[in-house]
Design an enzyme around this catalytic site. Structure first.
Site, PDB file in Angstrom:
ATOM      1  CG  PHE A   1     -95.459  45.728  31.433  1.00 22.53           C
ATOM      2  CD1 PHE A   1     -96.442  46.696  31.385  1.00 22.53           C
ATOM      3  CD2 PHE A   1     -94.491  45.807  32.427  1.00 22.53           C
ATOM      4  CE1 PHE A   1     -96.471  47.722  32.323  1.00 22.53           C
ATOM      5  CE2 PHE A   1     -94.512  46.838  33.364  1.00 22.53           C
ATOM      6  CZ  PHE A   1     -95.515  47.798  33.314  1.00 22.53           C
TER       7      PHE A   1
ATOM      8  CG  ASP B   1     -96.437  39.677  33.743  1.00 24.44           C
ATOM      9  OD1 ASP B   1     -97.378  39.847  34.551  1.00 24.44           O
ATOM     10  OD2 ASP B   1     -95.479  40.471  33.638  1.00 24.44           O
TER      11      ASP B   1
ATOM     12  CE1 TYR C   1     -98.879  47.717  40.119  1.00 25.79           C
ATOM     13  CE2 TYR C   1     -97.379  46.539  41.577  1.00 25.79           C
ATOM     14  CZ  TYR C   1     -97.649  47.112  40.361  1.00 25.79           C
ATOM     15  OH  TYR C   1     -96.701  47.079  39.367  1.00 25.79           O
ATOM     16  CE  LYS C   2    -100.126  46.543  36.936  1.00 21.68           C
ATOM     17  NZ  LYS C   2     -99.229  45.924  35.962  1.00 21.68           N
TER      18      LYS C   2
ATOM     19  NE  ARG D   1    -103.914  50.766  30.720  1.00 27.79           N
ATOM     20  CZ  ARG D   1    -102.967  50.249  31.499  1.00 27.79           C
ATOM     21  NH1 ARG D   1    -102.401  49.103  31.201  1.00 27.79           N
ATOM     22  NH2 ARG D   1    -102.542  50.892  32.578  1.00 27.79           N
TER      23      ARG D   1
HETATM   24  C1  LIG Z   1     -97.829  46.216  35.966  1.00 25.41           C
HETATM   25  C2  LIG Z   1     -97.017  45.164  35.312  1.00 25.41           C
HETATM   26  C3  LIG Z   1     -95.754  44.818  35.812  1.00 25.41           C
HETATM   27  C4  LIG Z   1     -95.163  45.602  36.956  1.00 25.41           C
HETATM   28  O1  LIG Z   1     -94.020  45.064  37.500  1.00 25.41           O
HETATM   29  P1  LIG Z   1     -93.423  45.731  38.815  1.00 25.41           P
HETATM   30  O2  LIG Z   1     -92.239  44.946  39.134  1.00 25.41           O
HETATM   31  O3  LIG Z   1     -94.512  45.664  39.858  1.00 25.41           O
HETATM   32  O4  LIG Z   1     -93.134  47.166  38.528  1.00 25.41           O
HETATM   33  C5  LIG Z   1     -95.066  43.780  35.205  1.00 25.41           C
HETATM   34  N1  LIG Z   1     -95.599  43.133  34.129  1.00 25.41           N
HETATM   35  C6  LIG Z   1     -96.814  43.465  33.622  1.00 25.41           C
HETATM   36  C7  LIG Z   1     -97.362  42.731  32.456  1.00 25.41           C
HETATM   37  C8  LIG Z   1     -97.544  44.496  34.195  1.00 25.41           C
HETATM   38  O5  LIG Z   1     -98.724  44.843  33.687  1.00 25.41           O
END
Ligand SMILES: *Cc1c(COP(=O)(O)O)cnc(C)c1O
Length: 420
Positions: free
Chosen positions: A128, A205, A230-231, A380
């Site tokens: 990501f 992560d 939030y996911k 997705r």
């Molecule tokens: C959604 C996501 C993030 C988001 O990070 P934020 O700091 O909340 O914007 C980070 N890493 C991964 C792998 C994600 O899927």
């Protein structure tokens, strides 16, 4: 397989689903919309608006500053609930604070500081973006080498690829347990063991894993982890993230942002920074109480569901999706862009198609199926086992097939969008 028969089969799967009743615990305002983007922004739990209303009117409005005595340790308390119900960690190993990006920075920097003499940082080339950018910054500031591991866009990294990249110059390895694009799932225990052999830290992560697969941080020997709430966890847009540090490492690792919430005996207001001996040392400043309050009702639903039952349902939903994609969408130019083996996949599934961006947009606008687009050409689709039904998957695939067969997406302009 006729349509009538197989939709009925999906209905029967719903009728036999022990988690089916949990859908009622979410706000669903448009029953004809099939929402397959809970891996990007989870649904609103039905109990959340009242919980927030109570917090705002009573605790803030009436209680004012006196309410801080109750609020002060919410990051820890919610962290413990996450540890128990979602992350397979021990109490006192998880706190909720800041964003995933900021937590990643804090823990990555802590691991690098604890690895003097080692010059290499490893990251999945398909990781990501925020993870890659943060590591680029850290490596540049410290004169370290950031090495990206080439990985298959659809299958993700294998444990053998990781093992081959490790040597005793590696300080830190940052990996997603579930890849944001393909959903590819990595074996945490195997990677942790390989890294331990060369003395490297692994920072996981868990953004797409938390709430969709059993993570078992303690049992897998994980040292460090971060992730979103939030996911799949349904904490609301921009909800504060979590971080995990193995108990045995807490007293020695130091994070780079020395705020007063990380201070031992915070309200003595002492002259110099002296970090708390436990996981609190990874906190920084005043927690966002309104946002933390939204996490509580969201976690209640998880506590009730149980992550193992959620995983079983997530696998079954994914299997139905892949089966229908094979039957209906392959002839229309789609290919599966996720591991085929459900044991190697999280809850979401990606499908590749040369016109995926327009298809994704048309699917939302015209077929009321909400998934999303990811580069380079991926559609997705993320069934969330707490509230997605088998008929939802069936309907989504049926509408997708009809849309592409009719070429309705071809009427949309090819243009870029701010948010995909
Ligand atoms: C959604 C996501 C993030 C988001 O990070 P934020 O700091 O909340 O914007 C980070 N890493 C991964 C792998 C994600 O899927």
């Amino acid at each position: 397989m006729t349509r009538e028969f197989s939709r009925r089969a999906a209905e029967q799967q719903d009728a036999a689903d022990p988690l089916a009743g949990l859908r009622d615990r979410f706000v669903i305002t448009e029953p004809d919309v099939v929402y397959l983007d809970g891996n990007s922004l989870g649904r609103l739990p039905a109990a959340t608006p009242d919980a927030l209303d109570r917090l705002v009117r009573q605790e803030w409005g009436a209680g004012l500053v006196r309410s801080w005595s109750g609020w002060i340790d919410w990051g820890r308390r919610l962290g413990d609930r996450l540890a128990t119900h979602v992350l397979g960690a021990r109490p006192g190993e998880v706190v909720v604070s800041d964003s995933t990006s900021v937590n990643l920075y804090k823990l990555a920097a802590a691991a690098l500081d604890a690895s003097p003499g080692r010059r290499t940082v490893l990251v999945d080339a398909e990781e990501f973006p925020t993870d890659r950018y943060l590591l680029q910054g850290l490596a540049e500031q410290r004169g370290l080498t950031l090495r990206t591991l080439p990985s298959d866009l659809d299958e993700g990294l294998g444990v053998a690829d990781v093992r081959a990249a490790l040597d005793d110059d590696v300080a830190l390895l940052v990996l997603s347990a579930v890849s944001y694009r393909s959903g590819a799932l990595l074996d945490l225990a195997a990677v942790n063991a390989a890294a331990r052999q060369v003395g490297a830290y692994v920072l996981w992560d868990l953004s797409h894993a938390a709430g969709s697969v059993p993570v078992e941080l303690t049992a897998s020997g994980a040292d460090l982890a971060v992730g979103c709430t939030y996911k799949y966890l349904n904490g609301g847009p921009g909800a504060p993230a979590f971080l995990y540090v193995r108990r045995e490492l807490q007293a020695t690792l130091r994070q780079p942002i020395w705020g007063w919430f990380g201070q031992r005996d915070q309200f003595r207001m002492g002259p110099t920074y002296d970090p708390s001996p436990d996981v609190d040392r990874f906190l920084v400043g005043t927690p966002p109480i309104l946002s933390l309050a939204a996490l509580e009702p969201a976690l209640d639903v998880f506590a009730e569901a149980g992550i193992d039952r959620l995983r079983a349902k997530g696998v079954a939903l994914g299997e139905l999706l892949v089966e229908l994609a094979d039957a209906w969408l392959t002839p229309l130019g789609f290919t599966l862009a996720s591991p085929r083996d459900p044991g190697r996949r999280g809850s979401h599934v990606s499908l590749a198609h040369p016109d995926a961006l327009r298809i994704s947009r048309a699917l939302i606008a015209e077929a009321k199926v909400v998934g999303d687009f990811r580069t380079p050409d991926r559609l997705r689709l993320g069934p969330a086992p707490l509230y997605t039904r088998f008929v939802d998957v069936w309907d989504a695939m049926d509408r997708l097939r009809d849309l592409v067969t009719a070429g309705r997406h071809e009427q949309l302009p090819v243009e870029s969008l701010r948010v995909t």
